[in-house]
Motif scaffolding. Sequence first.
Motif, short mmCIF file in Angstrom:
data_model
loop_
_atom_site.label_atom_id
_atom_site.label_comp_id
_atom_site.label_asym_id
_atom_site.label_seq_id
_atom_site.Cartn_x
_atom_site.Cartn_y
_atom_site.Cartn_z
N ARG A 5 0.94 -1.21 0.07
CA ARG A 5 0.00 0.24 0.03
C ARG A 5 0.91 1.43 0.01
NH1 ARG A 5 -4.46 1.39 4.78
NH2 ARG A 5 -5.34 3.21 3.79
N GLY A 6 0.50 2.26 -0.67
CA GLY A 6 1.44 3.48 -0.93
C GLY A 6 0.26 4.70 -1.03
N ASP A 7 0.90 5.74 -1.34
CA ASP A 7 0.33 7.15 -1.83
C ASP A 7 -0.13 7.08 -3.31
OD1 ASP A 7 0.77 8.66 0.86
OD2 ASP A 7 2.57 7.77 0.23
N LEU A 8 0.54 6.26 -4.11
CA LEU A 8 0.69 6.11 -5.34
C LEU A 8 0.86 4.82 -6.07
CD1 LEU A 8 0.24 7.48 -8.44
CD2 LEU A 8 2.82 7.73 -8.36
N LEU A 9 -0.54 4.34 -6.84
CA LEU A 9 -0.41 3.09 -7.43
C LEU A 9 -0.07 3.01 -8.88
CD1 LEU A 9 -0.44 0.01 -7.45
CD2 LEU A 9 -3.20 0.25 -7.49
N ALA A 10 0.91 2.77 -9.67
CA ALA A 10 1.12 2.88 -11.11
C ALA A 10 0.94 1.70 -11.86
CB ALA A 10 2.63 3.49 -11.08
N GLY A 11 0.02 1.50 -12.71
CA GLY A 11 0.10 0.39 -13.60
C GLY A 11 0.86 0.44 -14.73
N CYS A 12 2.21 -0.21 -14.56
CA CYS A 12 2.85 -0.44 -15.73
C CYS A 12 3.00 -1.85 -16.15
CB CYS A 12 4.17 0.13 -15.42
SG CYS A 12 4.31 1.67 -14.66
N ASP A 13 1.94 -2.34 -16.22
CA ASP A 13 1.94 -4.02 -16.36
C ASP A 13 1.49 -4.22 -17.75
OD1 ASP A 13 -0.47 -2.95 -15.51
OD2 ASP A 13 -0.95 -4.67 -14.49
N GLY A 14 1.52 -3.51 -18.82
CA GLY A 14 1.69 -4.06 -20.16
C GLY A 14 0.18 -4.04 -20.90
N ALA A 15 0.00 -4.59 -21.98
CA ALA A 15 -1.14 -4.52 -22.71
C ALA A 15 -2.50 -5.39 -22.15
CB ALA A 15 -0.85 -5.30 -24.16
N ASN A 16 -1.92 -6.40 -21.13
CA ASN A 16 -2.94 -7.26 -20.54
C ASN A 16 -3.13 -6.97 -19.08
OD1 ASN A 16 -3.61 -8.77 -22.87
ND2 ASN A 16 -1.35 -9.85 -22.35
N SER A 17 -3.16 -5.50 -18.76
CA SER A 17 -2.92 -5.13 -17.61
C SER A 17 -3.96 -5.47 -16.58
CB SER A 17 -2.78 -3.25 -17.59
OG SER A 17 -2.93 -2.87 -16.24
N LEU A 18 -3.58 -5.75 -15.60
CA LEU A 18 -4.57 -6.30 -14.42
C LEU A 18 -5.06 -5.21 -13.78
CD1 LEU A 18 -4.94 -7.05 -11.10
CD2 LEU A 18 -6.00 -8.32 -12.77
N VAL A 19 -4.02 -4.20 -13.46
CA VAL A 19 -4.47 -2.83 -12.89
C VAL A 19 -5.90 -2.10 -13.53
CG1 VAL A 19 -3.56 -0.69 -12.38
CG2 VAL A 19 -2.14 -2.73 -11.99
N ARG A 20 -5.66 -2.11 -15.05
CA ARG A 20 -6.58 -1.37 -15.72
C ARG A 20 -7.68 -2.14 -15.52
NH1 ARG A 20 -4.43 -2.14 -21.06
NH2 ARG A 20 -5.73 -4.23 -21.13
N HIS A 21 -7.81 -3.58 -15.53
CA HIS A 21 -8.96 -4.51 -15.42
C HIS A 21 -9.55 -4.01 -13.98
CE1 HIS A 21 -11.85 -7.67 -15.23
NE2 HIS A 21 -11.19 -8.23 -14.22
N GLU A 22 -8.68 -3.80 -12.93
CA GLU A 22 -9.24 -3.47 -11.72
C GLU A 22 -9.95 -2.02 -11.62
OE1 GLU A 22 -8.90 -5.68 -8.39
OE2 GLU A 22 -9.53 -6.64 -10.14
N LEU A 23 -9.39 -1.10 -12.26
CA LEU A 23 -9.63 0.11 -12.02
C LEU A 23 -11.08 0.14 -12.88
CD1 LEU A 23 -6.68 2.56 -12.83
CD2 LEU A 23 -7.61 1.44 -10.77
N SER A 24 -11.21 -0.57 -13.88
CA SER A 24 -12.35 -0.56 -14.81
C SER A 24 -13.73 -0.94 -14.12
CB SER A 24 -12.37 -1.29 -16.18
OG SER A 24 -12.29 -2.60 -15.87
N LYS A 25 -13.31 -1.72 -13.05
CA LYS A 25 -14.61 -2.41 -12.21
C LYS A 25 -14.81 -1.81 -10.89
CE LYS A 25 -12.20 -6.42 -10.20
NZ LYS A 25 -12.29 -7.97 -10.38
#
Length: 487
Positions: A157-177
């Motif tokens: 856990r932090g102050d900033l979470l950066a999704g740099c995990d590529g085309a199949n980004s899990l972070v993007r998927h999590e943000l979308s829902k």
Amino acid sequence: MPEANRPLRAIIVGAGPMGCLLAAELRRRGFDVDLYERNGPPGQGPEVRGRSFNLTLTYRGLSCLGRRQREAIYAAGVKLPQRIVHRRDGSVTYQPYGVEQHHHLLSIPRSALHRILLEQAVAEGARVHYGHTCVAADARRAEATFVTSAGGVSRARGDLLAGCDGANSLVRHELSKSGARMRISQEYIPHGHVEIGTDVHDERAMRWRLGDPRRIDGRRPGMHLWPRGDYFLQAQPNLDGTFTTTLFMPLERAGANLRFRGLRDREAVRGLFARDFPDIAPALPRLAEEVHDVRPAQLKLVRCAPYHHERAVLLGDAAHTLVPFYGQGINCSFEDVAVLCSLYDRHRRTTGDPRAAVRPAIAEFSELRVPAGHAITELSLANLEDLSSGVGQERYHARRDLERKLHRRHPACFVPLYQMVAFTRVPYHEVVERYRWQERALDRLCDRYDQVTEAERIIAAYPALVRGERRDEEIFELALSSLERPA
């Protein structure tokens, strides 16, 4: 420890080149940085062949790096000032990428670039956690959950979470829902690609060795291209004398057209190369196995908006997955890092509170970079036709030659598209807008005059036509101020 006294912490998911660059930049700004990577350390584990090609850096990406980073990257890469096009009839043409000495691509193996940036991130104090696969993300808490290679579960856990995990980004998927109301589209294109190894120890392959006077082009090195309709071969030189050679071709067979799945056996592959790529085929001793036996990597586009939610932000392929036909993927990603850090610096100065600067910085980053990301996504897809067929046509050469002459004569009126994309920092969507009205004016003149025999008349008439159609004569001010030589 009171919240105000606790050091800022950034959680970066994905420790590729861009994630490492972001880690180094955030460390310089006082963040504690943890990089989480699902794979093991570089160099450990089997190498995956057939799915990689060299990265090409241009001024846009190189200008986002520090001097020492650039020096290390130049030492590991090869400058490519031109495109070298091999036609079916055996002739070769040379197409400069720009009009100035410093207008070049820098071709570098992804592994070499990754190593340089990873070492710098670690030297700056970033912590790297390998074997951590992200399985959940919480934007409000800037928290990510990982399953480790040992079978455990960890949270950060932090102050900033950066999704740099590529085309199949899990972070993007999590943000979308999770309330981001994110619009996401994914599109696979018909083409795939395989990498083919060259053999520098083969006497015939030595003709291709960088710096060898017997090499086939006989001039300065460049990006070699064999356009063959809707497929093409690309070869980028490496320092060791080999070439990173990649075949781009549609996957599915359609009628009589060649496709990866139409190459039924190794003999069919050898026949294709003997007919379409005879000048490089001798330097590819394993081409039949590597084209036929390796499953081609698929290519896709991903567009999304916004690029942020709460205290989480997406960068690089996680935000905008490009196809590689403009060579801007890594440049766009590095520019993401530079823009985000610049915005954070400005908001930190404005608020006087490093922690309070995070949210407005990533919100403004999203606002600025979404239109730029969408624009370069479309440009990259559109350039496929040029690489597959356009670069091999006389009319294409004549038009590009005319554009270079026009820019030299009237630099305030016309800047070639590739030059604006690769060798300036003008936002991609502004590049597209500017080039469209340039092209409309030039098209009108080319309809009236022959672009080869009457090029001088076109060049002489262009400024007056532009002034008549567009009175905003300062529209290129930013473009021209960006045409700088990298430090």
